[in-house]
Design an enzyme around this catalytic site. Structure first.
Site, PDB file in Angstrom:
ATOM      1  CG  ASP A  50      44.863  44.775  37.184  1.00  0.00           C
ATOM      2  OD1 ASP A  50      44.138  45.730  36.884  1.00  0.00           O
ATOM      3  OD2 ASP A  50      44.681  44.046  38.171  1.00  0.00           O
ATOM      4  CG  HIS A  52      49.026  41.919  38.717  1.00  0.00           C
ATOM      5  ND1 HIS A  52      49.019  42.125  40.074  1.00  0.00           N
ATOM      6  CD2 HIS A  52      47.732  41.854  38.344  1.00  0.00           C
ATOM      7  CE1 HIS A  52      47.783  42.177  40.512  1.00  0.00           C
ATOM      8  NE2 HIS A  52      46.970  42.026  39.486  1.00  0.00           N
ATOM      9  CG  ASP A  69      45.917  45.385  41.149  1.00  0.00           C
ATOM     10  OD1 ASP A  69      45.966  46.032  42.214  1.00  0.00           O
ATOM     11  OD2 ASP A  69      45.158  44.431  40.973  1.00  0.00           O
ATOM     12  CG  ASP A  72      51.600  41.842  45.173  1.00  0.00           C
ATOM     13  OD1 ASP A  72      52.750  41.737  45.622  1.00  0.00           O
ATOM     14  OD2 ASP A  72      50.650  42.299  45.823  1.00  0.00           O
ATOM     15  NE  ARG A  73      47.459  37.311  41.381  1.00  0.00           N
ATOM     16  CZ  ARG A  73      46.362  38.029  41.580  1.00  0.00           C
ATOM     17  NH1 ARG A  73      46.226  39.184  40.964  1.00  0.00           N
ATOM     18  NH2 ARG A  73      45.417  37.607  42.381  1.00  0.00           N
ATOM     19  CG  ASN A 101      43.028  44.586  44.418  1.00  0.00           C
ATOM     20  OD1 ASN A 101      43.355  44.916  43.275  1.00  0.00           O
ATOM     21  ND2 ASN A 101      42.900  43.320  44.764  1.00  0.00           N
ATOM     22  CG  HIS A 102      47.427  43.049  44.105  1.00  0.00           C
ATOM     23  ND1 HIS A 102      48.116  41.930  44.536  1.00  0.00           N
ATOM     24  CD2 HIS A 102      46.251  42.592  43.628  1.00  0.00           C
ATOM     25  CE1 HIS A 102      47.393  40.851  44.314  1.00  0.00           C
ATOM     26  NE2 HIS A 102      46.256  41.229  43.769  1.00  0.00           N
ATOM     27  CG  HIS A 151      42.227  48.686  40.746  1.00  0.00           C
ATOM     28  ND1 HIS A 151      43.070  48.266  39.739  1.00  0.00           N
ATOM     29  CD2 HIS A 151      41.975  47.588  41.502  1.00  0.00           C
ATOM     30  CE1 HIS A 151      43.328  46.981  39.891  1.00  0.00           C
ATOM     31  NE2 HIS A 151      42.677  46.540  40.953  1.00  0.00           N
ATOM     32  NE  ARG A 198      37.375  40.833  42.797  1.00  0.00           N
ATOM     33  CZ  ARG A 198      38.435  40.556  42.037  1.00  0.00           C
ATOM     34  NH1 ARG A 198      39.522  40.087  42.596  1.00  0.00           N
ATOM     35  NH2 ARG A 198      38.391  40.744  40.729  1.00  0.00           N
ATOM     36  CG  HIS A 225      39.569  44.581  40.675  1.00  0.00           C
ATOM     37  ND1 HIS A 225      40.602  44.186  41.486  1.00  0.00           N
ATOM     38  CD2 HIS A 225      38.420  44.309  41.374  1.00  0.00           C
ATOM     39  CE1 HIS A 225      40.115  43.703  42.616  1.00  0.00           C
ATOM     40  NE2 HIS A 225      38.797  43.755  42.570  1.00  0.00           N
TER      41      HIS A 225
END
Length: 428
Positions: A50, A52, A69, A72-73, A101-102, A151, A198, A225
Site C-alpha cells: 500500500d 496511500h 491502494d 486515499d489517506r 480496495n481503495h 491486494h 471489516r 492491505h
C-alpha cells in the site's frame, strides 16, 4: 504525449493539466484492457504494498527497489496515481498495477482522494478520469507461475487461479462475492474461514491457504492491505503467505498494536442512529431511506452490528440530499440521493420542521437545502483533513427552538498538524 516531459513535471511537484490527465487516463485504459485478471509477470521483479497517497515515500520506494491502494489517506494521492499512470504508459511491460480496495469511487469520496482532486483542480473531473481507470486495473499478478500477488486475500468462491481470470473487473468493487473478497479479505491464525470484522471479504486461515497453494501449484501468496509494523510479515507454519506493507495506522503507531482500535470499534456498535429535538428536529448522520417512512421505523432497527452494505441502517449513514425530486442512485456506492419531495413528505408525515445531518463537506460550514429549507447540513470539522480550507459550524437551539449558527475555523494546534505537508509546499 511527451511522457518523459510529463514524468519530470510530476516528479518536480507540478500537476498535469486537466486535458493532459484525461488524455493520459484514456491512453492507460487502452493498455490495461489488454491485461488479464491474472497478469503474468516474469522474474526478476519487485513487489510493493500500500502507498496511500504518500508521494515522497513512493519516490523513496523506487530508490529502495511497485500491489494496490495507491490513493486515499495520504496528502498526495493525485501525484502518486499520476506518476504510476505515467510509468505504466512509458514502460507498459515493466510495471504492473493491481487494484486495491481503495481504488473505488465509494471509498475515495470518504478517505480524501475526491476532496484532493476538487482542491487541486477546482472540480471533480480529475477524480472521474482516475476512478474510470480503476475499473481497468488488473485484479492479480502471477510471478513465474508460482507466486500469486493480490491486494487483499483469498475467497471461498475462488478455488483456482483460473476462476480469477473470468471475473468481470470492469466495474465498481462489489459489496460481496469473489471480486470483493480479493480486495478485502485478510489472513488470520485460524484453520478455515471466519466473518471479517471489516464488513467485507473474509478471514481465512492456514489450511485454506495451503490447500489453495497446493491446488494451484503456488509457492506463495503475496498480498498487502493490512498494516504490519515491521513492513513485511509471513503467515502460517509453511510461510505460504506474506503481507507487504508501507503505510502507518494511527492506533498501531500510538499503541504498538491494534487493541485500541478493537476497543473503540466495539463501541461503534452501541452508538445511536439518530436523535430528535423536542419532537420536531431529526438529527441523523447521512440522510433518509426509501425503506424508512416514519421515525418509528428507525426505532426498531438493530444497530448492534457493523454497518450493512444496504438497507435502512446503511441509508441513514450514507445517503445525501440532492437537487432532485425523489430518489436516485448514489455515486458513493452506498445509500441514496434523495430530493425535495422526499424530504418534505417525510417531514410532513413525521411532523418535523427540519432534518439536520452532516456527512458532506460544505465549504461554508452550514447549508440549507430545498425551497422550504426542510434540511440542513452542518459540517463541524474546520479545514477538513488539515487541507480543505473550509470553515465549520455548530447549530444551536434555545428553549424556544430558535436557531443560532456559530461558525469557527481551525485552532492553531490544528493548523500545526500539517507535518507531512510542510516538506512539499509545491503540492499545496
Amino acid at each position: 504525449m511527451d511522457l518523459d516531459l510529463w514524468i519530470t513535471k510530476v516528479k518536480d511537484g507540478q500537476h498535469l493539466s486537466e486535458d493532459d490527465l484525461q488524455l493520459l487516463c484514456e491512453y492507460v485504459k487502452d493498455i490495461l484492457i489488454e491485461e488479464s485478471n491474472v497478469q503474468p509477470v516474469n522474474s526478476p521483479v519487485t513487489v510493493c504494498g500500500d502507498i496511500h497517497g504518500q508521494f515522497h515515500d513512493l519516490m523513496k520506494l523506487f530508490q529502495t527497489g511497485g500491489h494496490g491502494d495507491f490513493v486515499d489517506r495520504g496528502y498526495n494521492s493525485l501525484e502518486v496515481f499520476t506518476i504510476l499512470l505515467l510509468l505504466k504508459a512509458r514502460y507498459p511491460a515493466n510495471i504492473t498495477l493491481l487494484r486495491g480496495n481503495h481504488e473505488s469511487r465509494q471509498l475515495t469520496q470518504v478517505y480524501g482522494f475526491y476532496d484532493e482532486c476538487q482542491r487541486k483542480y477546482g472540480n471533480a473531473n480529475a477524480w472521474r478520469y482516475c476512478t474510470d481507470v480503476f475499473d481497468y486495473l488488473t485484479l492479480s499478478a502471477i510471478i513465474d507461475g508460482t507466486v500469486l500477488c493480490v491486494h487483499g486475500g483469498l475467497s471461498p468462491d475462488v478455488r483456482t487461479v483460473d476462476q480469477i481470470r473470468v471475473i468481470d473487473r470492469n466495474c465498481e468493487i462489489p459489496h460481496e462475492g469473489p471480486f470483493c473478497d480479493l480486495m478485502w479479505s485478510d489472513p488470520e491464525d485460524i484453520e478455515t474461514w471466519a466473518v471479517s470484522p471489516r464488513g467485507a471479504g473474509w478471514l481465512f486461515g492456514s489450511r485454506v491457504t495451503s490447500e489453495y497453494n497446493h491446488i494451484n501449484k503456488l509457492d506463495l501468496v503475496c498480498r498487502a492491505h493490512q498494516l504490519v509494523q515491521e513492513g513485511l510479515k509471513y503467515m502460517f507454519q509453511d510461510k505460504g503467505l506474506v503481507t507487504v506493507y508501507g503505510f502507518y495506522d494511527e492506533c498501531q503507531r500510538k499503541y504498538g498494536n491494534a487493541n485500541a482500535w478493537r476497543y473503540c470499534t466495539d463501541v461503534f456498535d452501541y452508538l445511536t442512529l439518530s436523535a430528535i429535538i423536542d419532537g420536531t428536529v431529526l438529527c441523523v448522520h447521512g440522510g433518509l431511506s426509501p425503506d424508512v417512512r416514519t421515525v418509528d421505523q428507525i426505532r426498531v432497527i438493530d444497530r448492534n452490528c457493523e454497518i450493512p452494505h444496504e438497507g435502512p441502517f446503511c441509508d441513514l449513514m450514507w445517503s445525501d440530499p440532492e437537487d432532485i425530486e425523489t430518489w436516485a442512485v448514489s455515486p458513493r456506492g452506498a445509500g441514496w440521493l434523495f430530493g425535495s419531495r422526499v424530504t418534505s413528505e417525510y417531514n410532513h408525515i413525521n411532523k418535523l420542521d427540519l432534518v439536520c445531518r452532516a456527512h458532506q463537506l460544505v465549504q461554508e460550514g452550514l447549508k440549507y437545502m430545498f425551497q422550504d429549507k426542510g434540511l440542513v447540513t452542518v459540517w463541524s470539522a474546520p479545514n477538513y483533513c488539515y487541507r480543505c480550507g473550509n470553515v465549520a459550524s455548530i447549530l444551536s437551539f434555545n428553549e424556544n427552538m430558535e436557531k443560532e449558527v456559530k461558525f469557527f475555523t481551525e485552532t492553531e494546534e490544528n493548523n500545526q498538524m500539517r507535518g507531512p505537508r510542510m516538506g512539499v509546499p509545491y503540492f499545496l
